[in-house]
Design a protein around this motif. Structure first.
Motif, PDB file in Angstrom:
ATOM      1  N   GLY A  67       0.884  -0.794   0.201  1.00 22.34           N
ATOM      2  CA  GLY A  67       0.455  -0.345  -0.059  1.00 22.34           C
ATOM      3  C   GLY A  67       0.714   1.378   0.100  1.00 22.34           C
ATOM      4  N   PHE A  68       1.824   0.809  -0.097  1.00 21.72           N
ATOM      5  CA  PHE A  68       3.104   2.704   0.823  1.00 21.72           C
ATOM      6  C   PHE A  68       3.290   2.925  -1.044  1.00 21.72           C
ATOM      7  CE2 PHE A  68       3.563   0.176   4.533  1.00 21.72           C
ATOM      8  CZ  PHE A  68       2.777   1.029   5.685  1.00 21.72           C
ATOM      9  N   ALA A  69       3.512   2.046  -2.347  1.00 23.51           N
ATOM     10  CA  ALA A  69       4.451   2.832  -3.208  1.00 23.51           C
ATOM     11  C   ALA A  69       4.370   1.380  -4.136  1.00 23.51           C
ATOM     12  CB  ALA A  69       6.172   2.355  -2.536  1.00 23.51           C
ATOM     13  N   ASN A  70       4.451   1.991  -5.127  1.00 28.34           N
ATOM     14  CA  ASN A  70       4.136   1.449  -6.270  1.00 28.34           C
ATOM     15  C   ASN A  70       5.939   2.479  -6.856  1.00 28.34           C
ATOM     16  OD1 ASN A  70       1.651   1.125  -6.548  1.00 28.34           O
ATOM     17  ND2 ASN A  70       1.470   3.320  -7.647  1.00 28.34           N
ATOM     18  N   VAL A  71       6.772   0.641  -7.304  1.00 29.84           N
ATOM     19  CA  VAL A  71       7.608   0.817  -7.496  1.00 29.84           C
ATOM     20  C   VAL A  71       8.287   0.926  -9.517  1.00 29.84           C
ATOM     21  CG1 VAL A  71       7.767  -2.225  -8.239  1.00 29.84           C
ATOM     22  CG2 VAL A  71      10.220  -0.423  -7.918  1.00 29.84           C
ATOM     23  N   GLU A  72       9.202   1.943  -9.718  1.00 29.84           N
ATOM     24  CA  GLU A  72       8.818   2.232 -10.914  1.00 29.84           C
ATOM     25  C   GLU A  72      10.170   0.396 -12.028  1.00 29.84           C
ATOM     26  OE1 GLU A  72      12.689   4.369 -13.901  1.00 29.84           O
ATOM     27  OE2 GLU A  72      13.021   4.189 -11.964  1.00 29.84           O
ATOM     28  N   THR A  73       9.004   0.295 -13.066  1.00 27.22           N
ATOM     29  CA  THR A  73       9.798  -0.809 -14.000  1.00 27.22           C
ATOM     30  C   THR A  73      10.130   0.179 -15.175  1.00 27.22           C
ATOM     31  OG1 THR A  73       7.465  -1.414 -14.600  1.00 27.22           O
ATOM     32  CG2 THR A  73       7.758  -1.648 -12.625  1.00 27.22           C
ATOM     33  N   LEU A  74       9.945  -1.009 -15.889  1.00 22.89           N
ATOM     34  CA  LEU A  74      10.653  -0.653 -17.660  1.00 22.89           C
ATOM     35  C   LEU A  74       9.603  -0.051 -18.427  1.00 22.89           C
ATOM     36  CD1 LEU A  74      13.529  -3.313 -18.542  1.00 22.89           C
ATOM     37  CD2 LEU A  74      14.107  -0.879 -17.225  1.00 22.89           C
ATOM     38  N   GLY A  75       8.621  -0.832 -18.599  1.00 21.92           N
ATOM     39  CA  GLY A  75       7.074  -0.483 -19.065  1.00 21.92           C
ATOM     40  C   GLY A  75       6.185   1.014 -17.804  1.00 21.92           C
ATOM     41  N   GLY A  76       6.347   1.062 -16.917  1.00 27.63           N
ATOM     42  CA  GLY A  76       6.012   2.357 -15.803  1.00 27.63           C
ATOM     43  C   GLY A  76       5.548   1.817 -14.697  1.00 27.63           C
ATOM     44  N   ARG A 329       5.197   6.858  -5.134  1.00 25.69           N
ATOM     45  CA  ARG A 329       6.357   6.276  -6.381  1.00 25.69           C
ATOM     46  C   ARG A 329       7.318   5.658  -5.941  1.00 25.69           C
ATOM     47  NH1 ARG A 329       9.828   7.606 -11.056  1.00 25.69           N
ATOM     48  NH2 ARG A 329       9.548   6.532 -12.939  1.00 25.69           N
ATOM     49  N   LEU A 330       8.580   4.706  -6.227  1.00 24.31           N
ATOM     50  CA  LEU A 330       9.271   4.410  -5.798  1.00 24.31           C
ATOM     51  C   LEU A 330      10.379   4.071  -6.632  1.00 24.31           C
ATOM     52  CD1 LEU A 330      11.324   3.468  -3.616  1.00 24.31           C
ATOM     53  CD2 LEU A 330      10.432   0.755  -3.702  1.00 24.31           C
ATOM     54  N   PRO A 331      11.381   5.177  -7.235  1.00 24.68           N
ATOM     55  CA  PRO A 331      12.066   4.550  -8.872  1.00 24.68           C
ATOM     56  C   PRO A 331      12.914   4.033  -8.330  1.00 24.68           C
ATOM     57  CG  PRO A 331      12.668   6.867  -6.778  1.00 24.68           C
ATOM     58  CD  PRO A 331      11.340   6.356  -6.347  1.00 24.68           C
ATOM     59  N   LEU A 332      13.872   3.631  -9.449  1.00 21.70           N
ATOM     60  CA  LEU A 332      15.498   3.070  -9.144  1.00 21.70           C
ATOM     61  C   LEU A 332      16.456   3.380  -9.421  1.00 21.70           C
ATOM     62  CD1 LEU A 332      14.247   0.109 -12.061  1.00 21.70           C
ATOM     63  CD2 LEU A 332      13.602   0.460  -9.685  1.00 21.70           C
ATOM     64  N   SER A 333      17.595   3.342  -8.497  1.00 25.58           N
ATOM     65  CA  SER A 333      18.495   3.467  -8.731  1.00 25.58           C
ATOM     66  C   SER A 333      19.157   3.339 -10.444  1.00 25.58           C
ATOM     67  CB  SER A 333      19.709   3.215  -7.776  1.00 25.58           C
ATOM     68  OG  SER A 333      19.683   2.136  -8.109  1.00 25.58           O
ATOM     69  N   ALA A 334      20.355   4.606 -10.278  1.00 28.16           N
ATOM     70  CA  ALA A 334      20.700   4.567 -11.365  1.00 28.16           C
ATOM     71  C   ALA A 334      20.775   2.540 -12.064  1.00 28.16           C
ATOM     72  CB  ALA A 334      22.195   4.773 -11.751  1.00 28.16           C
ATOM     73  N   ASP A 335      22.002   1.968 -10.771  1.00 25.09           N
ATOM     74  CA  ASP A 335      22.599   0.926 -11.282  1.00 25.09           C
ATOM     75  C   ASP A 335      21.138  -0.309 -11.088  1.00 25.09           C
ATOM     76  OD1 ASP A 335      24.666   1.830 -10.621  1.00 25.09           O
ATOM     77  OD2 ASP A 335      25.113   1.627  -8.784  1.00 25.09           O
ATOM     78  N   ALA A 336      19.829  -0.031 -10.751  1.00 26.99           N
ATOM     79  CA  ALA A 336      19.526  -1.286 -10.362  1.00 26.99           C
ATOM     80  C   ALA A 336      18.207  -1.532 -11.099  1.00 26.99           C
ATOM     81  CB  ALA A 336      18.201  -0.385  -9.852  1.00 26.99           C
ATOM     82  N   LYS A 337      18.241  -0.327 -12.378  1.00 25.91           N
ATOM     83  CA  LYS A 337      17.480  -0.106 -13.688  1.00 25.91           C
ATOM     84  C   LYS A 337      18.393  -0.698 -14.721  1.00 25.91           C
ATOM     85  CE  LYS A 337      15.028   3.696 -14.536  1.00 25.91           C
ATOM     86  NZ  LYS A 337      14.585   4.928 -15.215  1.00 25.91           N
ATOM     87  N   GLU A 338      19.752  -0.752 -14.338  1.00 31.84           N
ATOM     88  CA  GLU A 338      20.559  -1.286 -15.896  1.00 31.84           C
ATOM     89  C   GLU A 338      20.773  -2.396 -15.452  1.00 31.84           C
ATOM     90  OE1 GLU A 338      23.504  -2.232 -18.510  1.00 31.84           O
ATOM     91  OE2 GLU A 338      22.307  -0.239 -18.568  1.00 31.84           O
ATOM     92  N   LEU A 339      20.689  -3.047 -14.111  1.00 38.95           N
ATOM     93  CA  LEU A 339      20.743  -4.265 -14.403  1.00 38.95           C
ATOM     94  C   LEU A 339      19.249  -5.147 -14.714  1.00 38.95           C
ATOM     95  CD1 LEU A 339      21.769  -4.342 -10.489  1.00 38.95           C
ATOM     96  CD2 LEU A 339      22.677  -5.893 -12.175  1.00 38.95           C
ATOM     97  N   LEU A 340      18.076  -4.067 -14.072  1.00 37.68           N
ATOM     98  CA  LEU A 340      16.765  -4.090 -15.128  1.00 37.68           C
ATOM     99  C   LEU A 340      16.907  -4.036 -16.423  1.00 37.68           C
ATOM    100  CD1 LEU A 340      13.934  -5.744 -13.881  1.00 37.68           C
ATOM    101  CD2 LEU A 340      13.526  -2.779 -14.268  1.00 37.68           C
ATOM    102  N   TRP A 341      17.441  -4.136 -16.925  1.00 38.30           N
ATOM    103  CA  TRP A 341      17.362  -4.004 -18.735  1.00 38.30           C
ATOM    104  C   TRP A 341      18.219  -5.913 -18.863  1.00 38.30           C
ATOM    105  CZ3 TRP A 341      14.421  -1.521 -22.448  1.00 38.30           C
ATOM    106  CH2 TRP A 341      13.809  -0.473 -22.280  1.00 38.30           C
ATOM    107  N   GLN A 342      19.522  -5.587 -18.265  1.00 41.51           N
ATOM    108  CA  GLN A 342      20.061  -6.843 -18.296  1.00 41.51           C
ATOM    109  C   GLN A 342      19.574  -7.816 -18.311  1.00 41.51           C
ATOM    110  OE1 GLN A 342      23.491  -7.443 -16.248  1.00 41.51           O
ATOM    111  NE2 GLN A 342      23.712  -4.772 -17.199  1.00 41.51           N
ATOM    112  N   PHE A 343      18.892  -8.006 -17.781  1.00 44.97           N
ATOM    113  CA  PHE A 343      17.602  -9.081 -16.975  1.00 44.97           C
ATOM    114  C   PHE A 343      16.192  -9.003 -18.657  1.00 44.97           C
ATOM    115  CE2 PHE A 343      14.086 -11.120 -14.911  1.00 44.97           C
ATOM    116  CZ  PHE A 343      14.351 -12.554 -15.231  1.00 44.97           C
ATOM    117  N   PHE A 344      15.743  -7.778 -18.412  1.00 46.11           N
ATOM    118  CA  PHE A 344      15.169  -8.046 -19.760  1.00 46.11           C
ATOM    119  C   PHE A 344      15.421  -9.303 -21.667  1.00 46.11           C
ATOM    120  CE2 PHE A 344      14.063  -5.394 -23.552  1.00 46.11           C
ATOM    121  CZ  PHE A 344      12.315  -5.923 -23.636  1.00 46.11           C
ATOM    122  N   GLU A 345      16.475  -7.686 -21.441  1.00 47.77           N
ATOM    123  CA  GLU A 345      17.298  -8.371 -22.601  1.00 47.77           C
ATOM    124  C   GLU A 345      17.463  -9.946 -22.875  1.00 47.77           C
ATOM    125  OE1 GLU A 345      20.785  -5.767 -22.585  1.00 47.77           O
ATOM    126  OE2 GLU A 345      19.446  -4.010 -23.279  1.00 47.77           O
TER     127      GLU A 345
END
Length: 500
Positions: A67-76, A329-345
């Motif tokens: 209930g506290f936050a929505n997390v940032e993802t690659l699609g919103g 909104r709970l954003p991703l750090s730069a490192d976290a977003k890069e890891l998520l992109w690598q996993f997506f690929e």
């Protein structure tokens, strides 16, 4: 005529209807971050598979923080809501794991219930007073005395709204229909969980029968998405539920799970792909260690304390809409977003023709979002006011999402058998575990067998499959079974040598 029949000996026994599943990978306990300690503790105390305790911990933590936050993802942005499905046979200590990790939640719910009882009694009194006062003023305002009518009209304007009903204390629904779940959202908290350690009642009950199956799956999918849910009822009119969150943990036995995993509606509608699936290797027969560490008890107690503290934290809602969440909104750090992109690929490249995730593209496509959701849960569990998801939490989310994706591929492969074979397996299990007699006739299955097998033509086809694979042996025509000569009857094979 005697019903004795000579049965030839076969050393190899009846042929299996379903191939043994490939073994699961070990659960990555090191990826659980702040949940690792209580999960290891519960595993120590119960000697159950780690994945079972992990599923309970993740789902409970999700309920506490969603209930506290929505997390940032690659699609919103997405809710931090997790749907978990744990498959294990009876005796695998599912309930023991769940009970230890749910205790803090149950204690908190009990405390809310005590407060609610007192608040609701006061509310009922105030509501009756308000209703009677309003009724009297309406009569006076509509009366023939102008002076009284004028005074009553002003009093009505000053009366204000009726007292607000206190929010119901329920945090968890066990086996709800979807309509029942929406009713609970109407009177209760905006963050709920559907948790059951025996999901057979939910899967086989009213919520998932032929009339309600699509509605339940579509509705729960919307709640997982964080989308508004509409409810239309005769007499009540239309209602839209916004700002609601739902976590889920369905524990079930394989005989319940297999038909669900093979259900084209559940797969095609995207319902199954929203779940984190696991069926860990059994520990039954190996749990011989005596006792457990006192540190394990302390870790479970600490988990309960943190859970209650998190649940006690006020949810982000507006004063005029206390049942509609306003998560940050709970954003991703730069490192976290890069890891998520690598996993997506990594996952995207393996969904092509002939690749390992070709048959589970629905699960694979959601895996990066699942990784972000898990990372968000771990980050918020560590600190509800955390500013962003760090790289370490995202690495945990990716490792866990990869594990669950591999489990989904394994389990969906197991479930991808024909409906006829699944019917035969369900009947075989029912005959061996439930039917008390050594013989069986078609009519008895139609009348008393598994719910799906209620047509004579279907049962006869299933009998052919079981006979072909050695689980049924045809008796001579006229064999006496339960006092009647039968035109067609079968002996059930219960042992590896076709004996009875």
């Amino acid at each position: 005529m005697s019903d004795i029949v000579e049965i030839p000996f076969k050393a190899e026994g009846p042929a299996p209807l379903l191939r043994d599943p490939p073994p699961p990978l070990p659960f990555p306990l090191e990826a659980l971050g702040p949940l690792q300690s209580p999960v290891r503790a519960v595993q120590d105390m119960t000697q159950a598979p780690a994945a079972i305790a992990a599923q309970s911990a993740l789902s409970v933590a999700s309920l506490a923080v969603q209930g506290f936050a929505n997390v940032e993802t690659l699609g919103g942005d997405a809710p931090c809501s997790l749907f978990c499905m744990t498959i294990a046979v009876s005796g695998e200590r599912k309930s023991s794991c769940d009970g230890k990790l749910m205790k803090g939640l149950q204690d908190f719910e009990r405390h809310l219930g005590e407060l609610y009882s007192a608040e609701h009694a006061d509310y009922e009194t105030a509501e009756k007073i308000h209703a009677e006062k309003k009724k009297r003023l309406i009569v006076e305002a509509a009366g023939s005395n102008p002076d009284k009518a004028s005074v009553a009209t002003l009093a009505l304007e000053d009366l204000g709204p009726a007292p607000r009903r206190p929010v119901a204390p329920n945090l968890v629904a066990m086996d709800p229909t979807f309509e029942g779940l929406l009713k609970l959202f109407h009177i209760g908290r905006p963050s709920l969980g559907v948790f059951t350690d025996e999901a057979g009642g939910f899967i086989g009950g009213h919520a998932m029968n032929s009339d309600n199956r699509l509605k339940t799956m579509a509705g729960m999918s919307k709640l997982w998405d964080g989308a508004p849910v509409d409810r239309t009822r005769a007499g009540d009119g239309a209602q839209t539920f916004r700002g609601r969150r739902l976590a889920a943990h369905l524990m079930m036995q394989p005989i319940v799970a297999r038909p669900l995993l093979a259900d084209p509606q559940a797969a095609g509608q995207g319902f199954l792909a929203r779940f984190l699936l696991t069926e860990p290797a059994s520990h039954i027969g190996t749990r011989l260690r005596r006792g457990h560490s006192i540190d394990s008890e302390r870790a479970v107690e600490e988990f309960a304390r943190r859970l209650q503290k998190t649940l006690s934290t006020p949810l982000p809602v507006d004063d005029d809409k206390p049942q509609e969440l306003r998560p940050r909104r709970l954003p991703l750090s730069a490192d976290a977003k890069e890891l998520l992109w690598q996993f997506f690929e990594h996952v995207e490249q393996r969904q092509g023709k002939g690749q390992e995730y070709e048959r589970v593209t629905a699960f694979a496509s959601k895996a990066p979002e699942q990784a972000a959701r898990i990372a968000g849960v771990l980050a918020l569990w560590g600190a509800p006011d955390v500013a962003e998801v760090c790289g370490e939490d995202m690495m945990s989310g990716v490792m866990l999402a990869q594990y669950y994706l591999n489990e989904a591929r394994r389990l969906m492969d197991i479930a991808s058998v024909s409906a006829e074979t699944m019917d035969a397996e369900n009947l075989r299990t029912w005959l061996l575990e439930t039917w008390p007699h050594p013989e069986i006739v078609v009519r008895e299955v139609v009348q008393k067998g598994p719910n799906r097998l209620r047509e004579t033509s279907v049962v006869k086809e299933v009998f052919k499959t079981l006979e072909k694979n050695g689980w049924l042996v045809r008796l001579p025509e006229g064999a006496v079974v339960r006092g009647k000569a039968r035109k067609e009857a079968f002996r059930i094979v219960r042992g590896c040598n076709h004996g009875v």
